[in-house]
Design a protein around this motif. Structure first.
Motif, PDB file in Angstrom:
ATOM      1  N   UNK A 218       0.832  -1.207   0.000  1.00 34.42           N
ATOM      2  CA  UNK A 218       0.000   0.000   0.000  1.00 34.42           C
ATOM      3  C   UNK A 218       0.866   1.256   0.000  1.00 34.42           C
ATOM      4  N   UNK A 219       1.924   1.251   0.811  1.00 37.39           N
ATOM      5  CA  UNK A 219       2.826   2.403   0.857  1.00 37.39           C
ATOM      6  C   UNK A 219       3.573   2.576  -0.462  1.00 37.39           C
ATOM      7  N   UNK A 220       3.923   1.467  -1.090  1.00 39.52           N
ATOM      8  CA  UNK A 220       4.596   1.522  -2.382  1.00 39.52           C
ATOM      9  C   UNK A 220       3.699   2.157  -3.437  1.00 39.52           C
ATOM     10  N   UNK A 221       2.451   1.742  -3.479  1.00 37.37           N
ATOM     11  CA  UNK A 221       1.518   2.304  -4.458  1.00 37.37           C
ATOM     12  C   UNK A 221       1.254   3.779  -4.186  1.00 37.37           C
ATOM     13  N   UNK A 222       1.219   4.161  -2.914  1.00 36.10           N
ATOM     14  CA  UNK A 222       1.041   5.578  -2.579  1.00 36.10           C
ATOM     15  C   UNK A 222       2.226   6.401  -3.065  1.00 36.10           C
ATOM     16  N   UNK A 223       3.431   5.843  -2.922  1.00 37.29           N
ATOM     17  CA  UNK A 223       4.633   6.534  -3.397  1.00 37.29           C
ATOM     18  C   UNK A 223       4.618   6.673  -4.916  1.00 37.29           C
ATOM     19  N   UNK A 224       4.158   5.620  -5.599  1.00 39.03           N
ATOM     20  CA  UNK A 224       4.043   5.678  -7.064  1.00 39.03           C
ATOM     21  C   UNK A 224       3.081   6.796  -7.467  1.00 39.03           C
ATOM     22  N   UNK A 225       1.950   6.861  -6.799  1.00 35.95           N
ATOM     23  CA  UNK A 225       0.970   7.895  -7.129  1.00 35.95           C
ATOM     24  C   UNK A 225       1.514   9.295  -6.869  1.00 35.95           C
TER      25      UNK A 225
ATOM     26  N   UNK B 227      12.564  -9.099   9.280  1.00 36.63           N
ATOM     27  CA  UNK B 227      11.352  -9.038  10.105  1.00 36.63           C
ATOM     28  C   UNK B 227      10.134  -9.514   9.308  1.00 36.63           C
ATOM     29  N   UNK B 228       9.173  -8.623   9.063  1.00 40.05           N
ATOM     30  CA  UNK B 228       7.952  -9.013   8.348  1.00 40.05           C
ATOM     31  C   UNK B 228       8.105  -8.937   6.836  1.00 40.05           C
ATOM     32  N   UNK B 229       9.287  -8.573   6.359  1.00 48.52           N
ATOM     33  CA  UNK B 229       9.556  -8.597   4.926  1.00 48.52           C
ATOM     34  C   UNK B 229       9.398  -7.255   4.241  1.00 48.52           C
ATOM     35  N   UNK B 230       9.518  -7.298   2.918  1.00 45.03           N
ATOM     36  CA  UNK B 230       9.450  -6.117   2.060  1.00 45.03           C
ATOM     37  C   UNK B 230       8.175  -6.126   1.231  1.00 45.03           C
ATOM     38  N   UNK B 231       7.992  -5.050   0.467  1.00 42.27           N
ATOM     39  CA  UNK B 231       6.917  -5.034  -0.515  1.00 42.27           C
ATOM     40  C   UNK B 231       7.139  -6.178  -1.493  1.00 42.27           C
ATOM     41  N   UNK B 232       6.072  -6.890  -1.809  1.00 45.03           N
ATOM     42  CA  UNK B 232       6.144  -8.061  -2.675  1.00 45.03           C
ATOM     43  C   UNK B 232       6.155  -7.635  -4.140  1.00 45.03           C
ATOM     44  N   UNK B 233       7.175  -8.076  -4.875  1.00 45.25           N
ATOM     45  CA  UNK B 233       7.290  -7.724  -6.292  1.00 45.25           C
ATOM     46  C   UNK B 233       6.043  -8.123  -7.060  1.00 45.25           C
ATOM     47  N   UNK B 234       5.584  -9.364  -6.841  1.00 48.86           N
ATOM     48  CA  UNK B 234       4.461  -9.856  -7.629  1.00 48.86           C
ATOM     49  C   UNK B 234       3.179  -9.077  -7.342  1.00 48.86           C
ATOM     50  N   UNK B 235       3.001  -8.627  -6.103  1.00 45.22           N
ATOM     51  CA  UNK B 235       1.802  -7.863  -5.772  1.00 45.22           C
ATOM     52  C   UNK B 235       1.856  -6.465  -6.377  1.00 45.22           C
ATOM     53  N   UNK B 236       3.033  -5.830  -6.313  1.00 48.84           N
ATOM     54  CA  UNK B 236       3.167  -4.503  -6.908  1.00 48.84           C
ATOM     55  C   UNK B 236       2.972  -4.569  -8.419  1.00 48.84           C
ATOM     56  N   UNK B 237       3.641  -5.539  -9.056  1.00 51.03           N
ATOM     57  CA  UNK B 237       3.563  -5.649 -10.515  1.00 51.03           C
ATOM     58  C   UNK B 237       2.134  -5.890 -10.985  1.00 51.03           C
TER      59      UNK B 237
ATOM     60  N   UNK C 162      -0.637  -5.208  -9.275  1.00 53.50           N
ATOM     61  CA  UNK C 162      -1.470  -4.048  -8.951  1.00 53.50           C
ATOM     62  C   UNK C 162      -1.328  -2.984 -10.034  1.00 53.50           C
ATOM     63  N   UNK C 163      -0.084  -2.753 -10.480  1.00 55.12           N
ATOM     64  CA  UNK C 163       0.156  -1.769 -11.538  1.00 55.12           C
ATOM     65  C   UNK C 163      -0.521  -2.210 -12.830  1.00 55.12           C
ATOM     66  N   UNK C 164      -0.445  -3.507 -13.125  1.00 53.42           N
ATOM     67  CA  UNK C 164      -1.057  -4.013 -14.362  1.00 53.42           C
ATOM     68  C   UNK C 164      -2.588  -4.014 -14.268  1.00 53.42           C
ATOM     69  N   UNK C 165      -3.114  -4.504 -13.152  1.00 49.28           N
ATOM     70  CA  UNK C 165      -4.567  -4.655 -13.018  1.00 49.28           C
ATOM     71  C   UNK C 165      -5.278  -3.310 -12.864  1.00 49.28           C
ATOM     72  N   UNK C 166      -4.623  -2.376 -12.144  1.00 46.28           N
ATOM     73  CA  UNK C 166      -5.227  -1.063 -11.914  1.00 46.28           C
ATOM     74  C   UNK C 166      -4.518   0.022 -12.731  1.00 46.28           C
ATOM     75  N   UNK C 167      -4.161  -0.324 -13.953  1.00 42.70           N
ATOM     76  CA  UNK C 167      -3.488   0.623 -14.826  1.00 42.70           C
ATOM     77  C   UNK C 167      -4.348   1.862 -15.059  1.00 42.70           C
ATOM     78  N   UNK C 168      -5.648   1.675 -15.033  1.00 43.74           N
ATOM     79  CA  UNK C 168      -6.561   2.805 -15.238  1.00 43.74           C
ATOM     80  C   UNK C 168      -6.434   3.839 -14.134  1.00 43.74           C
ATOM     81  N   UNK C 169      -6.110   3.402 -12.911  1.00 47.73           N
ATOM     82  CA  UNK C 169      -6.000   4.320 -11.776  1.00 47.73           C
ATOM     83  C   UNK C 169      -4.576   4.825 -11.567  1.00 47.73           C
ATOM     84  N   UNK C 170      -3.578   3.951 -11.832  1.00 47.67           N
ATOM     85  CA  UNK C 170      -2.188   4.312 -11.575  1.00 47.67           C
ATOM     86  C   UNK C 170      -1.500   4.932 -12.787  1.00 47.67           C
ATOM     87  N   UNK C 171      -1.960   4.569 -13.990  1.00 47.96           N
ATOM     88  CA  UNK C 171      -1.364   5.092 -15.227  1.00 47.96           C
ATOM     89  C   UNK C 171       0.139   4.841 -15.275  1.00 47.96           C
TER      90      UNK C 171
END
Length: 527
Positions: A225-232, A248-258, A260-269
Motif C-alpha cells: 500500500x505504501x509503495x503504491x502511494x509513493x508511485x501515485x 522481520x515481516x519482509x518487504x513489498x512483494x514484487x508480484x503484488x506490486x507488478x 497491482x500496476x497491471x490490473x489497476x493501470x486505469x487508476x495508476x497510469x
C-alpha cells in the motif's frame, strides 16, 4: 517529460523501474541463505522475469558476499539488468561495491546513510551537519568511479521532512542519479508516503534530475500500500522482493506490486517491464532454494489465490470468471491443465512439460530429472504438474549440495525399535551409518547426525501433501536453530521418511552455507 538516466536512457513517463532486492535484503531474513550457484540461478530467473535492477548483495559484508556480487555482475557483463551492491557511506564499503560490480554492463553503487534524528543520535552518533558532509563525500567518491549511483535515506519515513529535503538536495548535487526513501521499520501509512514524495519532488532543487525510489517494509502489513502511494506521488522506482521476503515481516512483494500496476493501470497510469507469466515459477524457485513456502492465501502466488470454495463464488466463476477474478491465473503463470503425465510418457513429453512449467534443463540435469520422474511414475497412478515441480526442484537444485543422500533403509513397526541405515556423500566422499530412535523419522535424523556430527535444535517438522490421494508426494519442512541462526529445509518424495531425510539434509546444507557466509551483525544495514 521523459527522464534521462545513465542506465536507462530516456525513461518514458509511465515506466516504473523494478529494483529487486531478493538477493540482498531478502537474504538477510532469519533462516534464508543461498549458496553461489543458487544466487546465480535466482539472478537469472529475476532477469527473465524482467527485473530492471538486481541488488546482488552487500559486497563488503564477507568474502562470500563479494564473490556473489562479482559473479552476478560477470553473468550480466554484456547485457541484462543493472547490478547493484549496497554500501554504507564509507570509503571501504564504496570501493568494495565498485570493484564487485565492475564486470557488469550496467553497474550501480547503492549508498545508505540514516537521516532520522533517532538513528543519527543512537547509531551513527553524528550531527546533522556531519551527515550532510558524509553524503557529499560518499556520493562524490562513488560518482568518480561509476555513472549510476543510488543514495538511500535509512529510516527516511521517520526523518524530519525539512532535513530530509536538505539531504536529498545534497545527494543530487553530489551526483546521485537515484534517490531512495525507505520506510525502514514499516512505520509509515500511505498518506505519509504520499506527503514525503510529493514534498521532496516539489521542494528539492534539482529533483527533476533524479529518479525517486521507494523501499517499504511490511511490519504493519502496509508495504505494498505504501509503495503504491509513493508511485501515485511520483516515485519512479520500486524496491521489492519475490514473495515479499526480507528482514522481520519482509518487504513489498514484487508480484503484488507488478500485478497491482497491471490490473489497476486505469487508476495508476503506470507500467512495468515485468513478464507476469514468469511470476509463479520465480516464486516457486525462491521457495525451493530457501526452503520457505508461501502461505496458501498469499496474493498472486499462494495456492488459494485463484481457488473458489463458496457455492456462490463457484457459480459466478463458472458463468463468467471476471465476477470473482480480477486477473486470470494464466497471467501470472498458473496453468489449468495439470493432469498430463504417467509412466508411459516419454522423454519428449517430459521435456515439453518442463518447458511449459518454466524449467530449462541441460542434458545431464534433464536425464537425472527424467530418471526420477520414471521412478515416481512407477509409484503413482497419475503425475501432476505439482509433482513434476517438486521432483525437479528437489533434485536438480540440490546438485551443488555438499551433503547428499545416496541410500536409506528404515525398519519400524509395532513392538519394534525403529532403526535407520543410510549413506551420505559428503564433499564427494561416501560415508554410512546407522541409529535408532523414538520413531522412524527420529532414527533417520539420528543416523544423519552420526554420519555428519553437528549440534542443532530442531524447531519445526511439518509434512504436507503435494497433491491429493494416498499415493501423493509428501513435502516435508524442517527448521534448525544454531547459535541464533535459523535455516529451513524441504524435501519431497512419495515416501514420507525419504522426504524427511531430504528435508533434513537440505537444511544441513543451508546451515553450512550460513556458517561460511556469516558476517558481523552490524554489517547488515536495514534500509
Amino acid at each position: 517529460m521523459a527522464l534521462n538516466h545513465p542506465s536507462f536512457g530516456n525513461l518514458a513517463d509511465d515506466r516504473i523501474i523494478i529494483f529487486d532486492t531478493t538477493l540482498r535484503d531478502g537474504e538477510q531474513s532469519p533462516g534464508f541463505s543461498m549458496n553461489l550457484e543458487e544466487k546465480l540461478r535466482m539472478a537469472e530467473s529475476l532477469a527473465e522475469l524482467g527485473a530492471d535492477v538486481l541488488e546482488a548483495g552487500f559486497a563488503i559484508a564477507s568474502r562470500g558476499d563479494f564473490e556473489s556480487v562479482e559473479s552476478i555482475a560477470r553473468r550480466f557483463a554484456k547485457d541484462g539488468p543493472v547490478v547493484a551492491s549496497l554500501s554504507r557511506a564509507s570509503t571501504a564499503d564504496i570501493m568494495s561495491s565498485i570493484e564487485a560490480t565492475r564486470p557488469a554492463a550496467r553497474p550501480r553503487v547503492h549508498i545508505v546513510l540514516a537521516t532520522s534524528d533517532l538513528h543519527m543520535r543512537v547509531k551513527l552518533r553524528m550531527t546533522r551537519d556531519e551527515v550532510l558532509e558524509r553524503i557529499t563525500e560518499s556520493v562524490t567518491l562513488a560518482r568518480n568511479h561509476v555513472a549510476d549511483v543510488e543514495w538511500s535515506a535509512e529510516d527516511g519515513s521517520r526523518s524530519d521532512l525539512e532535513f530530509l529535503c536538505r539531504c536529498v538536495e545534497t545527494a543530487i548535487k553530489a551526483g546521485a542519479t537515484t534517490i531512495n526513501i525507505p520506510d525502514t521499520v514499516g512505520y509509515a501509512l500511505p498518506a505519509d508516503m504520499g506527503l514525503i514524495f510529493s514534498t521532496l519532488m516539489n521542494k528539492v532543487p534539482g529533483a527533476e534530475r533524479a529518479i525517486f525510489s521507494t523501499h517499504n517494509h511490511n511490519d504493519l502489513g502496509l508495504a505494498v500500500a505504501n509503495t503504491l502511494a509513493a508511485i501515485q506521488a511520483g516515485a519512479r522506482q520500486v524496491e521489492c522482493t519475490i514473495n515479499g521476503i526480507g528482514e522481520r515481516a519482509g518487504n513489498a512483494s514484487l508480484e503484488e506490486v507488478a500485478m497491482a500496476v497491471r490490473t489497476r493501470q486505469n487508476a495508476l497510469n503506470r507500467s512495468t517491464g515485468i513478464r507476469t507469466p514468469n511470476i509463479l515459477k520465480t516464486s516457486r524457485l525462491l521457495a525451493t532454494i530457501t526452503g520457505f513456502d508461501v502461505q496458501p492465501n498469499k496474493a498472486i502466488v499462494g495456492r488459494n489465490a485463484f481457488a473458489h470454495e463458496s457455492g456462490i463464488h463457484q457459480d459466478g466463476v463458472l458463468k463468467d470468471a471476471s465476477t470473482y477474478e480480477i486477473m486470470t491465473p494464466e497471467s501470472v503463470g498458473w496453468t489449468t491443465n495439470s493432469l498430463v503425465l504417467g509412466k508411459h510418457s516419454g522423454r519428449a513429453a517430459f521435456r515439453d512439460k518442463l518447458k511449459a512449467l518454466g524449467y530449462e534443463l541441460g542434458d545431464n540435469a534433464l536425464n537425472d530429472a527424467f530418471r526420477r520422474f520414471k521412478d515416481l511414475a512407477d509409484r503413482k497412478k497419475v503425475v501432476y504438474d505439482e509433482d513434476v515441480m517438486a521432483l525437479v526442484d528437489d533434485e536438480v537444485l540440490r546438485q551443488h549440495d555438499r551433503v547428499k543422500l545416496t541410500a536409506l533403509t528404515v525398519t519400524s513397526g509395532l513392538h519394534t525399535r525403529p532403526m535407520a541405515t543410510l549413506k551420505l556423500e559428503i564433499d564427494g566422499e561416501e560415508k554410512e551409518g546407522m541409529a535408532v530412535g523414538d520413531g522412524p523419522v527420529d532414527a533417520v535424523f539420528n543416523a544423519i547426525r552420526n554420519v555428519y556430527p553437528h549440534d542443532v535444535a530442531l524447531k519445526l517438522y511439518a509434512v504436507q501433501s503435494v497433491t491429493g490421494g494416498t499415493d501423493a508426494q509428501a513435502r516435508v519442512t524442517v527448521r534448525f536453530e544454531e547459535k541464533g541462526k535459523l535455516v529451513d529445509g524441504q524435501g519431497a518424495d512419495t515416501d514420507t521418511i525419504v522426504a524427511s531425510a531430504r528435508a533434513y539434509i537440505h537444511a544441513l546444507n543451508k546451515l553450512l552455507v550460513k556458517r561460511e557466509r556469516t558476517a558481523p551483525a552490524d554489517l547488515h544495514p536495514a534500509a
